[in-house]
Scaffold this motif. Sequence first.
Motif, PDB file in Angstrom:
ATOM      1  N   VAL A   1      46.549  38.470  36.629  1.00 45.77           N
ATOM      2  CA  VAL A   1      46.607  39.119  35.316  1.00 45.77           C
ATOM      3  C   VAL A   1      45.433  40.097  35.140  1.00 45.77           C
ATOM      4  CG1 VAL A   1      46.394  38.659  32.823  1.00 45.77           C
ATOM      5  CG2 VAL A   1      47.972  37.294  34.215  1.00 45.77           C
ATOM      6  N   ALA A   2      44.280  39.754  35.740  1.00 45.74           N
ATOM      7  CA  ALA A   2      43.094  40.606  35.608  1.00 45.74           C
ATOM      8  C   ALA A   2      43.089  41.777  36.594  1.00 45.74           C
ATOM      9  CB  ALA A   2      41.834  39.768  35.812  1.00 45.74           C
ATOM     10  N   ALA A   3      44.017  41.779  37.539  1.00 48.58           N
ATOM     11  CA  ALA A   3      44.010  42.806  38.595  1.00 48.58           C
ATOM     12  C   ALA A   3      44.732  44.072  38.143  1.00 48.58           C
ATOM     13  CB  ALA A   3      44.669  42.246  39.850  1.00 48.58           C
ATOM     14  N   ALA A   4      44.602  45.121  38.933  1.00 47.21           N
ATOM     15  CA  ALA A   4      45.327  46.357  38.677  1.00 47.21           C
ATOM     16  C   ALA A   4      46.825  46.088  38.836  1.00 47.21           C
ATOM     17  CB  ALA A   4      44.889  47.431  39.669  1.00 47.21           C
ATOM     18  N   PRO A   5      47.674  46.811  38.076  1.00 48.78           N
ATOM     19  CA  PRO A   5      49.120  46.614  38.220  1.00 48.78           C
ATOM     20  C   PRO A   5      49.587  46.952  39.641  1.00 48.78           C
ATOM     21  CG  PRO A   5      48.609  47.945  36.272  1.00 48.78           C
ATOM     22  CD  PRO A   5      47.340  47.823  37.065  1.00 48.78           C
ATOM     23  N   GLY A   6      50.704  46.327  40.026  1.00 45.70           N
ATOM     24  CA  GLY A   6      51.286  46.645  41.327  1.00 45.70           C
ATOM     25  C   GLY A   6      51.529  45.404  42.148  1.00 45.70           C
ATOM     26  N   LEU A   7      52.022  45.631  43.351  1.00 46.22           N
ATOM     27  CA  LEU A   7      52.307  44.547  44.271  1.00 46.22           C
ATOM     28  C   LEU A   7      51.025  44.193  45.014  1.00 46.22           C
ATOM     29  CD1 LEU A   7      55.523  44.377  46.350  1.00 46.22           C
ATOM     30  CD2 LEU A   7      53.367  43.610  47.290  1.00 46.22           C
ATOM     31  N   HIS A   8      50.612  42.957  44.877  1.00 46.16           N
ATOM     32  CA  HIS A   8      49.380  42.498  45.515  1.00 46.16           C
ATOM     33  C   HIS A   8      49.670  41.559  46.673  1.00 46.16           C
ATOM     34  CE1 HIS A   8      46.174  44.113  42.985  1.00 46.16           C
ATOM     35  NE2 HIS A   8      47.039  44.059  41.996  1.00 46.16           N
ATOM     36  N   THR A   9      48.612  41.355  47.486  1.00 51.55           N
ATOM     37  CA  THR A   9      48.623  40.258  48.451  1.00 51.55           C
ATOM     38  C   THR A   9      47.342  39.459  48.220  1.00 51.55           C
ATOM     39  OG1 THR A   9      47.359  41.362  50.188  1.00 51.55           O
ATOM     40  CG2 THR A   9      49.739  41.768  50.164  1.00 51.55           C
ATOM     41  N   MET A  10      47.222  38.334  48.899  1.00 52.50           N
ATOM     42  CA  MET A  10      46.012  37.518  48.763  1.00 52.50           C
ATOM     43  C   MET A  10      44.769  38.308  49.168  1.00 52.50           C
ATOM     44  SD  MET A  10      46.962  34.740  47.466  1.00 52.50           S
ATOM     45  CE  MET A  10      45.503  33.733  47.671  1.00 52.50           C
ATOM     46  N   LYS A  11      44.969  39.376  49.899  1.00 55.06           N
ATOM     47  CA  LYS A  11      43.878  40.190  50.421  1.00 55.06           C
ATOM     48  C   LYS A  11      43.429  41.266  49.423  1.00 55.06           C
ATOM     49  CE  LYS A  11      44.590  43.209  53.714  1.00 55.06           C
ATOM     50  NZ  LYS A  11      43.526  44.188  53.423  1.00 55.06           N
ATOM     51  N   THR A  12      44.279  41.584  48.465  1.00 58.94           N
ATOM     52  CA  THR A  12      43.916  42.648  47.515  1.00 58.94           C
ATOM     53  C   THR A  12      43.459  42.080  46.176  1.00 58.94           C
ATOM     54  OG1 THR A  12      46.164  42.872  46.627  1.00 58.94           O
ATOM     55  CG2 THR A  12      45.627  44.201  48.567  1.00 58.94           C
ATOM     56  N   LEU A  13      43.521  40.761  46.032  1.00 57.97           N
ATOM     57  CA  LEU A  13      43.060  40.126  44.791  1.00 57.97           C
ATOM     58  C   LEU A  13      41.649  39.584  44.972  1.00 57.97           C
ATOM     59  CD1 LEU A  13      46.271  38.142  43.774  1.00 57.97           C
ATOM     60  CD2 LEU A  13      45.364  40.225  42.695  1.00 57.97           C
ATOM     61  N   THR A  14      40.946  39.346  43.850  1.00 58.88           N
ATOM     62  CA  THR A  14      39.618  38.750  43.953  1.00 58.88           C
ATOM     63  C   THR A  14      39.737  37.296  44.402  1.00 58.88           C
ATOM     64  OG1 THR A  14      39.616  38.120  41.626  1.00 58.88           O
ATOM     65  CG2 THR A  14      38.665  40.271  42.180  1.00 58.88           C
ATOM     66  N   LEU A  15      38.615  36.782  44.852  1.00 56.25           N
ATOM     67  CA  LEU A  15      38.517  35.453  45.456  1.00 56.25           C
ATOM     68  C   LEU A  15      39.325  34.394  44.698  1.00 56.25           C
ATOM     69  CD1 LEU A  15      36.597  34.561  47.847  1.00 56.25           C
ATOM     70  CD2 LEU A  15      35.307  33.370  46.075  1.00 56.25           C
ATOM     71  N   PRO A  16      40.293  33.738  45.368  1.00 61.21           N
ATOM     72  CA  PRO A  16      41.020  32.666  44.687  1.00 61.21           C
ATOM     73  C   PRO A  16      40.142  31.414  44.601  1.00 61.21           C
ATOM     74  CG  PRO A  16      41.726  32.799  46.966  1.00 61.21           C
ATOM     75  CD  PRO A  16      40.753  33.924  46.757  1.00 61.21           C
ATOM     76  N   HIS A  17      40.266  30.683  43.518  1.00 64.25           N
ATOM     77  CA  HIS A  17      39.499  29.436  43.374  1.00 64.25           C
ATOM     78  C   HIS A  17      40.112  28.585  42.274  1.00 64.25           C
ATOM     79  CE1 HIS A  17      37.699  31.045  39.701  1.00 64.25           C
ATOM     80  NE2 HIS A  17      37.542  32.184  40.350  1.00 64.25           N
ATOM     81  N   GLY A  18      39.718  27.348  42.220  1.00 61.86           N
ATOM     82  CA  GLY A  18      40.214  26.427  41.214  1.00 61.86           C
ATOM     83  C   GLY A  18      39.690  26.780  39.841  1.00 61.86           C
ATOM     84  N   ALA A  19      40.258  26.168  38.829  1.00 64.68           N
ATOM     85  CA  ALA A  19      39.827  26.414  37.455  1.00 64.68           C
ATOM     86  C   ALA A  19      40.160  25.190  36.630  1.00 64.68           C
ATOM     87  CB  ALA A  19      40.511  27.654  36.899  1.00 64.68           C
ATOM     88  N   ARG A  20      39.676  25.182  35.423  1.00 60.00           N
ATOM     89  CA  ARG A  20      39.980  24.048  34.541  1.00 60.00           C
ATOM     90  C   ARG A  20      41.446  24.042  34.192  1.00 60.00           C
ATOM     91  NH1 ARG A  20      36.845  25.304  29.813  1.00 60.00           N
ATOM     92  NH2 ARG A  20      37.167  27.318  30.763  1.00 60.00           N
TER      93      ARG A  20
END
Lengths: 323, 323
Positions: free
Chosen positions: A304-323
């Motif tokens: 949701v915070a990323a630029a619009p468009g088709l993403h991959t795990m490589k174009t998004l910021t670091l994935p991590h857990g959350a509350r």
Amino acid sequence: MSKPIRVIQFGLGAIGRATARLVLKRNTLQLAGAVDPQFAGRDLGEVLGWRRKLNLPVRAELAGLSADAVLHCTGSHFDKVFDQLTAIARAGLHCVSSCEEGLLPSYRHPALAKRLHQLCVAHHVGFVGTGVNPGFVMDTLALVLTAPCQRVDALRIRRVVNAGTRREALQRKVGAGMSPAEFRVRVGGHVGLTESLALVADGLGWKLDRVTEQVAPVRAARTVRTRYLTVNRGAVAGVHQVARGYRGGRAVLTLDLQMYVGAPAPRDEIEIRGDPPLHVVVAGGTPGDVATPAMLVNLLPVLVAAAPGLHTMKTLTLPHGAR
Amino acid sequence: MSKPIRVIQFGLGAIGRATARLVLKRNTLQLAGAVDPQFAGRDLGEVLGWRRKLNLPVRAELAGLSADAVLHCTGSHFDKVFDQLTAIARAGLHCVSSCEEGLLPSYRHPALAKRLHQLCVAHHVGFVGTGVNPGFVMDTLALVLTAPCQRVDALRIRRVVNAGTRREALQRKVGAGMSPAEFRVRVGGHVGLTESLALVADGLGWKLDRVTEQVAPVRAARTVRTRYLTVNRGAVAGVHQVARGYRGGRAVLTLDLQMYVGAPAPRDEIEIRGDPPLHVVVAGGTPGDVATPAMLVNLLPVLVAAAPGLHTMKTLTLPHGAR
């Protein structure tokens, strides 16, 4: 705290139901609806196996629902779920999907990937395909582990799953209990392994000359009984699938996936040949039934915070857990 | 292929020299200059210990050099290198820094962090602090490993380094061969451990009530000889440093760093208590002398592509190796 993200759960199979349950636990998310023609008209609480109603009727389709995003869990093949994905984008909804080919749609479906990208941009929303495999252990995690490497010569990624500890559908899917002849006809193998391979190659800037993939039955060395079925000695216990990527005649990427009942030493294992070499083991492996819903839900705020468009795990910021 | 990123190496200590060597190996990067008052006027090739000259004289300062970005390796404390960092931003240069406190400058220096962020935005450049520790094994990698978790209750991160296999400066820094009295006076501990802890807590959305940090000597159980020094039985072999983060009276984050000569079973180890629990081991550990230059260089294209401003490993896209 920022406003909760309003989420529609699209698809209520085993993974979809587990994903909806997780959404309901997160106070940063709000479950705004559920879509699945198979359960249309029933209350979501009932579909999730709860005693109490959620006063959330499952819809047959998306039309008429209002939300920010969709968690999409309906199918493995990008072309087969493409109409659902375009409807989601046209409705102005971000989408995190468990569609296996969605990890890197451009690999098998470049034209469709481009169309979805354009639609996402036009409607200011993002799309990403993820999960635990594909999506994490055999691609994202392996890529991250190359970050401290000055040079990467080759990668070997191995996932060994004792299917006997997983849900019945997975045991059947890997062919447990089948004859070898039945296996050949009915088990196509795990979808997404070559997408994982291509994503890693892309991240490392490797142009591959050739990609191969083999799917073979694993035969039971002894009789194995699970909660759901019995595999006699010599029958099929599950599947062994290997994808290889070659550069200059050399296999530089090997993704080795073993899913069978009774598999000893289940684990995720990543070996990097390079400078430095690295050898990483997730003892016991990352359990898919819990981890895939987690990946979908944890990626949602990132997308949701990323630029619009088709993403991959490589174009998004670091994935991590959350509350 | 896109044009190479033109890079200035700022700081030519052991890590800075190793970083410059790696830049020279990458055809996606071009070494445009080097800055270090200690070596000013000498040819960089000579400073790197090469036989051939690079025809690149080391400068005493940044002024007059033209480039796209800086790899900055001069000091551990953000406030002490702050003037260098602002000069870099004012020159319109992106900056990846090995400054340990730079991993999360807002933790100890919120006002300075804000000023650097504003300068970066004004000059359309990015800043990030990284390395292997802090920067990877005890923060970024741990955070990524929470991505497949539905719930994280607690994290224990352990790094055990056999300092006997590392460079002499590190062996001296951890106190190897000192008396306990000398250790107390001269060994302050590894800088950045609490920054790693704070970055992980921030990623997980955890507000910590309290952070503690302890630095204690490890005494040699037997005489240990390294290439550079001898530690007699009972003398200090190195350092054991533990940082803990508490929520509701419970230690939910434990970062346990052991660096001493003769340490058995060196490794990086991450244990997640949660759903699912995960136990991950990097056998032998990630060797810092090779991995820190790799992290700096691999982050450079990621930072250059990001929005201007002060970044952390959590706000950039997935770090990974490259050609």
